[in-house]
Structure formats: C-alpha cells, structure tokens
Design an enzyme around this catalytic site. Structure first.
Site, PDB file in Angstrom:
ATOM      1  N   HIS A 125     111.352 130.319  48.421  1.00 50.10           N
ATOM      2  CA  HIS A 125     111.456 130.923  49.019  1.00 50.10           C
ATOM      3  C   HIS A 125     112.090 132.141  49.087  1.00 50.10           C
ATOM      4  O   HIS A 125     113.590 132.207  48.895  1.00 50.10           O
ATOM      5  CB  HIS A 125     111.666 130.949  50.835  1.00 50.10           C
ATOM      6  CG  HIS A 125     110.505 132.172  51.752  1.00 50.10           C
ATOM      7  ND1 HIS A 125     111.354 133.163  51.832  1.00 50.10           N
ATOM      8  CD2 HIS A 125     109.599 132.589  52.878  1.00 50.10           C
ATOM      9  CE1 HIS A 125     111.097 133.781  53.011  1.00 50.10           C
ATOM     10  NE2 HIS A 125     110.179 133.565  53.175  1.00 50.10           N
ATOM     11  N   ASP A 202     116.187 123.606  52.897  1.00 49.54           N
ATOM     12  CA  ASP A 202     115.691 125.081  53.840  1.00 49.54           C
ATOM     13  C   ASP A 202     114.782 124.275  54.558  1.00 49.54           C
ATOM     14  O   ASP A 202     113.844 123.693  53.571  1.00 49.54           O
ATOM     15  CB  ASP A 202     115.127 126.105  52.332  1.00 49.54           C
ATOM     16  CG  ASP A 202     114.360 126.666  52.992  1.00 49.54           C
ATOM     17  OD1 ASP A 202     114.133 127.348  54.628  1.00 49.54           O
ATOM     18  OD2 ASP A 202     113.814 128.048  52.512  1.00 49.54           O
ATOM     19  N   GLN A 205     109.859 125.116  56.573  1.00 49.30           N
ATOM     20  CA  GLN A 205     107.933 124.391  56.175  1.00 49.30           C
ATOM     21  C   GLN A 205     108.593 123.094  56.543  1.00 49.30           C
ATOM     22  O   GLN A 205     107.523 122.780  57.270  1.00 49.30           O
ATOM     23  CB  GLN A 205     108.113 125.123  55.287  1.00 49.30           C
ATOM     24  CG  GLN A 205     107.578 126.171  54.540  1.00 49.30           C
ATOM     25  CD  GLN A 205     106.433 127.253  55.666  1.00 49.30           C
ATOM     26  OE1 GLN A 205     105.727 126.007  56.368  1.00 49.30           O
ATOM     27  NE2 GLN A 205     106.389 128.253  55.744  1.00 49.30           N
ATOM     28  N   LYS A 228     108.414 128.624  63.687  1.00 52.47           N
ATOM     29  CA  LYS A 228     107.253 127.889  62.760  1.00 52.47           C
ATOM     30  C   LYS A 228     107.850 126.059  63.304  1.00 52.47           C
ATOM     31  O   LYS A 228     106.625 125.349  63.186  1.00 52.47           O
ATOM     32  CB  LYS A 228     107.471 127.291  61.383  1.00 52.47           C
ATOM     33  CG  LYS A 228     107.936 128.897  60.329  1.00 52.47           C
ATOM     34  CD  LYS A 228     108.032 129.431  59.303  1.00 52.47           C
ATOM     35  CE  LYS A 228     108.475 130.090  58.251  1.00 52.47           C
ATOM     36  NZ  LYS A 228     107.886 131.025  57.931  1.00 52.47           N
ATOM     37  N   CYS A 366     106.168 135.925  49.857  1.00 54.88           N
ATOM     38  CA  CYS A 366     107.900 136.210  49.740  1.00 54.88           C
ATOM     39  C   CYS A 366     108.237 134.340  48.541  1.00 54.88           C
ATOM     40  O   CYS A 366     109.730 134.094  48.875  1.00 54.88           O
ATOM     41  CB  CYS A 366     108.126 135.461  51.422  1.00 54.88           C
ATOM     42  SG  CYS A 366     108.128 136.784  52.157  1.00 54.88           S
TER      43      CYS A 366
HETATM   44  N1  C6P Z   1     107.671 131.845  55.237  1.00 49.74           N
HETATM   45  C1  C6P Z   1     105.833 132.376  54.684  1.00 49.74           C
HETATM   46  O1  C6P Z   1     104.860 132.665  55.259  1.00 49.74           O
HETATM   47  P1  C6P Z   1     111.856 133.273  58.427  1.00 49.74           P
HETATM   48  O2  C6P Z   1     111.841 134.448  58.252  1.00 49.74           O
HETATM   49  O3  C6P Z   1     113.407 133.531  58.411  1.00 49.74           O
HETATM   50  O4  C6P Z   1     112.114 132.272  60.035  1.00 49.74           O
HETATM   51  O5  C6P Z   1     112.381 131.804  57.731  1.00 49.74           O
HETATM   52  C2  C6P Z   1     112.616 132.503  55.751  1.00 49.74           C
HETATM   53  C3  C6P Z   1     111.961 131.431  55.357  1.00 49.74           C
HETATM   54  C4  C6P Z   1     112.604 130.218  54.296  1.00 49.74           C
HETATM   55  N2  C6P Z   1     111.964 129.450  53.880  1.00 49.74           N
HETATM   56  C5  C6P Z   1     110.823 129.323  53.763  1.00 49.74           C
HETATM   57  C6  C6P Z   1     110.662 128.200  53.027  1.00 49.74           C
HETATM   58  C7  C6P Z   1     110.119 129.672  54.528  1.00 49.74           C
HETATM   59  O6  C6P Z   1     108.367 129.614  54.371  1.00 49.74           O
HETATM   60  C8  C6P Z   1     110.050 131.291  54.811  1.00 49.74           C
HETATM   61  C9  C6P Z   1     109.703 131.673  55.722  1.00 49.74           C
HETATM   62  C10 C6P Z   1     106.666 132.786  55.848  1.00 49.74           C
HETATM   63  O7  C6P Z   1     105.746 131.635  54.069  1.00 49.74           O
HETATM   64  C11 C6P Z   1     107.458 133.951  56.202  1.00 49.74           C
HETATM   65  S1  C6P Z   1     107.705 134.355  54.712  1.00 49.74           S
END
Ligand code: C6P
Length: 408
Positions: A125, A202, A205, A228, A366
């Site tokens: 991401h 990370d 997910q 999430k 993203c």
């Molecule tokens: N992915 C998706 O629709 P934040 O925005 O900080 O809560 O999470 C960022 C992030 C980091 N790593 C991974 C693997 C992610 O999937 C995400 C967020 C969302 O897939 C929003 S772009």
C-alpha cells in the site's frame, strides 16, 4: 467449511446493516477500506462522552481518573489481543499510516545512513512505500522492492536475495489490500533476523481476519488501524519491541511525552507516553477496546474459518463469470476479491453495483504499483467481513451478471 458463528445475531449487532441503499438492502462489501461498527462500539463511545469524559493522565479529579483508567484498560486489551509482552509496547497513533511514518522518522532517521537499503515488496500500500521514499530522500538510503508473480504472491527466493549487508529494515505487508495475498511473514522475519535486520509488518488488513501474535511472529514492529478492526476511525496502533522503542528518539514533541522541561533541556517520558505527544484520541481508544472485546467474544479463529468459507464461495462463483478476471490468486489469501470485467471500467462497476445497494471499492486501492504490474488502471474490490453472508455474495454475483448484460 462451517463454523458455529450465529450470523443472524452478529448482523443484528451492526445497526447500519439494516439500512436501505437506493431502496435495496445494503450489501456492504467494502470492508477492506473500512468496516462497520457493532452497537457495543458505538455505545462505548456514547458512554464515555456521557459519563466518563475528561482529559487523561493530567487530572486528579474523578472524571480524569475514570477516563484515564478506561484509556489504559484499552491499551491492555490491545496488548493482550496481539500478545505483546507489555503495555509499554503499545503506542496509540492515528492509524497504520501514522505508525509507519513514526517508525520511518524516528527509527529510520536514527539508524539509516546514505547507501543503506530498506526492503519492501511490490504489493505494498502507498503507506508502506511513500514514508520510506521520504526517508530515502532525507538520508540518501535506497528503497529495494522484492517482486511478485502473476498470482500476486511474493517471489520469496528473490526477496531473500535482496536482503543484503546494506539492508537496515524490512517492511512488508502482512495481507495485501489490493490482492488479498497473505505473505509468509514468519519466513520473512526469520530470514531478516538471521542478518540482524528488524522487520515491520503492515497489519492493516490482516488484523481483522486472523489471530495475530506478535511474540510468536517475532516481528519488531506491527501496525494497524482501528477502523478496519470494527473500531473507530482516527485511532490505530504501533506495536514495537520495547528495547527498540526505548532506543528510538521521540516522534513529536509536546505535552504528555515529557518528564521534565526547562528551556535548556527536556527529559522525555517513559514508554509508551514518549511517543504520544498531546491529548490523545481518548474516546476512540476506548471504542477500540470495545471492538476488541466484541471480537474476543466471537473468537478470531472462528472469524478466520468463516471468512475463508466466504472467500472460497465468492471465488468459485466469480470464476464462472465470462469476462471476469480475478486480480490476486495467491495460494494463501484473505477475504478479498479484486476483479476486472472485459469492456467495463471498474468505476462503472462500482457505480452500477451501488445502484443495486452493493458497496464495493473501485480504484487503485492506494496500491498503484500493483495496478501497473497487472496492467490495469484499477480494479473493483469486494472485501468481506465477519457479518457478510453467502446470500450477499449471490446478490453481488447477480449484480455483476446483470451489468455485463447491460454493458458487455
Ligand atoms: N487501505 C483500502 O481501501 P489507514 O488509512 O492509515 O487506516 O491505513 C492505511 C493502510 C495501510 N496498509 C494497508 C495494507 C492498507 O490496506 C491501508 C488502508 C484502505 O485498502 C484504504 S486506502
């Protein structure tokens, strides 16, 4: 596979699932972007503002003590949820994005020099790419990217070969948001540790879909977002091994992260407060604690089994649709179905499905380098949560078939 989940009861816990969208029952399949909240989480936030709210760590009055106790209880819940060794290893941040930026700007700046290497994968991401690019610009370090194959899996042998004497940090997604791939993180960590290189996972997910044990994984940092994990948005977690966090300089300066301030010199606070400058997101930390209670009562193992059944069912059905291409067919995969349709742009898929009450995400998620790799501008992505059902997948499949009829 079957589980003992009482899905009707679970669905009743999520008030938003009763919404009608465009006069149709909501089919919410955008859980990887953000999932919905059970009443218990909503109630916990209403309760804290109605009965317990004051600033934390600052007052001796009753409300401040109550609020502080609840805030710190939530930290312990997070610690237990991921099996960290100590509350000191749990840093509250805004989300996964902020957690990675924190590590880049503290650990990274202190430990990375010109010519050093940071190793990521091609399925990251943007949150696990851009902070390292920024650090590379600041320090003269080099970003190395381990490749993936056409199934969307890390090519592990190439990853291993990219670990060099110059590698100072490995930062890898546990489960890909664009592909669903679950990476072989234990092997990755063992390979990096064999060369004394710390590993950040990370977990944005992975965390809602499986039990995570940071001590068993032996990762050095683990990051995730509350929104999430059925919790509130605006709150997330950085886990770091205590010794690493102790050695890192602070991130932001301000209240709460200090022990003593004079104009000549500031002494920093102990962990975890050293990294939590300013008034924190009190109510949402407490809401995250309520989400963890909710999930513990169901059991992450049960959730993983149930969702694997959903993914298998959806994949099987999707494969029968002519002109549908699944993007991401890893052997080891979480509950995400990314796809494209011949001659129909993913944005049109998203809009058409919305007209049927079905929420999916359409876009690059993203993860633009993943889209480039698969040579698609975007995908449509259905991502499943513990409250989704096979009947909802049937609605999705029928919806896709009907839009192929109209556009195809
Ligand atoms: N992915 C998706 O629709 P934040 O925005 O900080 O809560 O999470 C960022 C992030 C980091 N790593 C991974 C693997 C992610 O999937 C995400 C967020 C969302 O897939 C929003 S772009």
């Amino acid at each position: 596979m079957t589980t003992s989940l009482d899905i009707n009861k679970i669905r009743a816990d999520f008030p938003i699932l009763a919404e009608l969208i465009r006069n149709k029952p909501l089919v919410y399949l955008d859980n990887a972007a953000s999932c919905q909240k059970p009443q218990a989480v909503i109630d916990s936030i209403v309760h804290v503002y109605s009965h317990d709210y004051a600033n934390v760590h600052r007052g001796v009055h009753t409300l401040s003590v109550r609020s502080t106790d609840k805030f710190e209880d939530a930290r312990t819940k997070v610690k237990d949820f991921i099996n960290a060794a100590s509350d000191k290893e749990i840093i509250f941040v805004r989300g996964a994005t902020e957690a990675i930026n924190l590590v880049a700007q503290t650990y990274g700046k202190a430990n990375i020099s010109p010519g050093d290497e940071i190793l990521i994968t091609a399925m990251e991401h943007h949150s696990n790419i851009v902070p390292w690019q920024m650090l590379c610009e600041q320090t003269g370090a080099i970003l190395k990217v381990a490749p993936i194959n056409l199934k969307g899996e890390l090519i592990y042998t190439e990853f291993e070969q990219l670990i060099s004497d110059k590698t100072r940090l490995v930062s890898v997604v546990h489960m890909s948001n664009a592909l669903g791939t679950i990476n072989p993180v234990k092997e990755i960590i063992a390979a990096a540790h064999a060369k004394n290189i710390p590993v950040l996972l990370d977990g944005a997910q992975a965390i809602p879909h499986m039990a995570v044990d940071v001590q068993e994984l032996d990762c050095d940092f683990y990051v995730f977002s509350g929104h999430k994990l059925y919790g509130p948005s605006g709150i997330g977690v950085l886990y770091g091994k205590q010794a690493l966090l102790e050695a890192m300089p602070p991130y932001q300066g301000g209240g709460d992260m200090i022990r003593k301030v004079t104009f000549e010199k500031t002494e920093y606070n102990t962990l975890p407060y050293k990294f939590e400058a300013g008034t924190p997101n009190i109510a949402d930390v407490i809401g995250l604690g309520a989400a963890i209670d909710y999930l513990n009562a169901i059991g992450m193992g049960n959730i993983a089994v149930y969702e694997a059944g959903l993914l298998d069912y959806a994949t099987e059905k999707a494969k029968q649709i002519k002109g549908l291409r699944i993007i991401g067919e890893a052997e080891h995969k979480g509950a995400i179905l990314s796809f494209t349709l011949d001659k129909i742009h993913p944005h049109d898929i998203g809009t058409m499905l919305d007209s049927l009450g079905i929420a999916v995400r359409a876009g690059h998620h993203c993860a633009m380098p993943v889209m480039d790799f698969f040579e698609v501008p975007a995908t449509a992505r259905a991502s499943f949560a513990l409250y989704n059902t096979k009947a909802e997948i049937d609605v999705l499949i029928k919806g896709i078939e009907s839009l192929i009829e109209v556009f195809g």
